[in-house]
Scaffold this active site. Structure first.
Site, mmCIF file in Angstrom:
data_model
loop_
_atom_site.group_PDB
_atom_site.id
_atom_site.type_symbol
_atom_site.label_atom_id
_atom_site.label_comp_id
_atom_site.label_asym_id
_atom_site.label_seq_id
_atom_site.Cartn_x
_atom_site.Cartn_y
_atom_site.Cartn_z
ATOM 1 N N ASP A 163 -3.614 -10.061 2.273
ATOM 2 C CA ASP A 163 -4.590 -9.003 1.971
ATOM 3 C C ASP A 163 -3.808 -7.727 1.679
ATOM 4 O O ASP A 163 -3.388 -7.045 2.625
ATOM 5 C CB ASP A 163 -5.537 -8.836 3.153
ATOM 6 C CG ASP A 163 -6.525 -7.702 2.954
ATOM 7 O OD1 ASP A 163 -6.658 -7.215 1.837
ATOM 8 O OD2 ASP A 163 -7.158 -7.303 3.964
ATOM 9 N N GLU A 195 -6.742 1.292 0.226
ATOM 10 C CA GLU A 195 -8.004 0.523 0.264
ATOM 11 C C GLU A 195 -8.467 0.339 1.689
ATOM 12 O O GLU A 195 -9.654 0.443 1.991
ATOM 13 C CB GLU A 195 -7.789 -0.838 -0.416
ATOM 14 C CG GLU A 195 -9.087 -1.621 -0.639
ATOM 15 C CD GLU A 195 -9.461 -2.566 0.499
ATOM 16 O OE1 GLU A 195 -10.536 -3.170 0.436
ATOM 17 O OE2 GLU A 195 -8.684 -2.693 1.483
ATOM 18 N N GLU A 196 -7.501 0.058 2.568
ATOM 19 C CA GLU A 196 -7.843 -0.293 3.955
ATOM 20 C C GLU A 196 -8.420 0.879 4.750
ATOM 21 O O GLU A 196 -8.958 0.683 5.832
ATOM 22 C CB GLU A 196 -6.615 -0.862 4.678
ATOM 23 C CG GLU A 196 -6.063 -2.163 4.095
ATOM 24 C CD GLU A 196 -6.970 -3.367 4.285
ATOM 25 O OE1 GLU A 196 -8.070 -3.231 4.847
ATOM 26 O OE2 GLU A 196 -6.568 -4.467 3.854
ATOM 27 N N ASP A 218 -9.221 -9.433 -4.620
ATOM 28 C CA ASP A 218 -8.882 -9.217 -3.211
ATOM 29 C C ASP A 218 -9.088 -10.528 -2.454
ATOM 30 O O ASP A 218 -9.582 -11.504 -3.001
ATOM 31 C CB ASP A 218 -9.791 -8.107 -2.640
ATOM 32 C CG ASP A 218 -9.194 -7.386 -1.439
ATOM 33 O OD1 ASP A 218 -8.271 -7.933 -0.797
ATOM 34 O OD2 ASP A 218 -9.665 -6.273 -1.131
HETATM 35 CO CO CO Z 1 -8.108 -5.753 4.151
HETATM 36 ZN ZN ZN Z 2 -8.103 -6.363 0.950
#
Ligand code: CO
Ligand code: ZN
Length: 338
Positions: A163, A195-196, A218
């Site tokens: 991820d 993103e996280e 993703d």
């Molecule tokens: Co993630």
């Molecule tokens: Zn992700």
């Protein structure tokens, strides 16, 4: 492909501190890109295709879950704050690595109530004898990530940051496969940051690119483990075409178009409905007056742990679908009519 996924997954890159992984992606994309630039937030934008064609933005995030040092105590132990969604249970007994290469062990004290372990009782031990010695190596604000190698087991890989480095690998593989082809669209492969911690890089990248079509690549969940909640996604069943997650409902025409492309080109696919979790697509969709946006995902077990597992066949299916999507002339009125 496995070497590329390993190189990316093993690289250091918590939210806001993605320069190491960004330089790897830049190096890997340079021979195949028409144009490359890094924007203010740190997103890497790789453009390929006809500058006059309709703009397609395909985003995969380069950041991973990390920990930020908040305080160094008098004995030299580090307290921290999570950057991204992580469960304290997953941290027990792990090793973490800082950008400098410094490695630490995660300890937990007191240990009497292990079922209710909270972030507050966890600390990072970098082997220092006291605060002074620790501060010579680490400052509050420094970030660290899991310290883990990638392993392959059959057609599956286990890694610390699949991820979303596995999504980045899919974009890079598609970019390579497009080389020498006549691409009718103006394609922006965006390797997004942060993103996280709230889909931040994709938000500003989409605003700048103003795409006609948006897509995120993703990881997603999988419902195929022993006591998993029923989910339509399984490892090895193909590219997951996102319908909905907790951050967005995809453009229905884009979903149907992706299904149509998969059927036409005999690419294995499955539908994705993810009850909890979001991705860059949500930020792209809400950019400016709105963007027709979808998502392609790679089903992954144990997301946000140091042992994320995904299937290489699903990655191949995502790459194949990406290549077909950007090779076909984009017809938004057709997509809207589906
Ligand atoms: Co993630
Ligand atoms: Zn992700």
């Amino acid at each position: 492909m496995v070497e590329l996924i390993a190189r990316l997954s093993e690289a250091y890159g918590p939210p806001g501190a993605e320069r190491v992984v960004r330089s790897i992606v830049e190096e890997e994309s340079r021979p195949y890109a028409d144009e490359i630039r890094t924007d203010v937030l740190g997103n890497l934008l790789v453009r390929k295709g006809s500058p006059e064609g309709p703009r397609i933005m395909i985003s995969a995030h380069i950041d991973e879950i990390g920990l930020v040092v908040t305080y160094v105590d008098e004995k030299g132990f580090l307290r921290f704050h999570p950057a991204g969604g992580i469960s304290p249970h997953v941290l027990l007994g792990q090793r973490v690595r800082f950008e400098s290469g410094l490695v630490g062990a995660i300890g937990c004290e007191p240990v009497d109530d292990i079922k209710n372990v909270k972030m507050e009782v966890l600390y990072i031990d970098i082997g220092s004898h006291n605060r002074e010695e620790a501060l010579a190596q680490v400052q509050p604000g420094d970030m660290c990530c899991w310290h883990r190698r990638l392993d392959q087991v059959g057609r599956r890989v286990i890694g610390k940051a699949l991820d979303d480095r596995i999504g980045c690998a899919a974009l890079l593989a598609a970019l390579r496969r497009l080389d020498g082809k006549n691409i009718p669209n103006n394609v922006f492969f965006v390797f997004s940051v942060q993103e996280e911690v709230g889909l931040r890089g994709a938000r500003t990248a989409a605003y700048g690119i103003k795409p006609a079509l948006g897509l995120s690549v993703d990881v997603t969940g999988a419902g195929d483990t022993p006591a998993a909640k029923p989910l339509p996604m399984e490892l090895g069943k193909g590219a997951a075409i996102k319908v909905k997650d907790s951050s967005l409902v995809c453009h229905p025409g884009v979903c149907r178009y992706l299904v149509e492309l998969a059927k036409k080109h005999n690419i294995a696919y499955q539908m994705e409905v993810l009850p909890a979790g979001g991705t860059d697509a949500a930020a792209i969709q809400l950019s400016e007056a709105g963007v027709a946006t979808g998502g392609l995902s790679i089903p992954t077990r144990y997301v946000h742990t140091p042992a994320e597992m995904a299937d290489l066949d699903d990655v191949e299916a995502v790459v194949a679908l990406l290549v077909e999507l950007v090779s076909a002339p984009l017809d938004l009125s057709y997509i809207n009519s589906l």
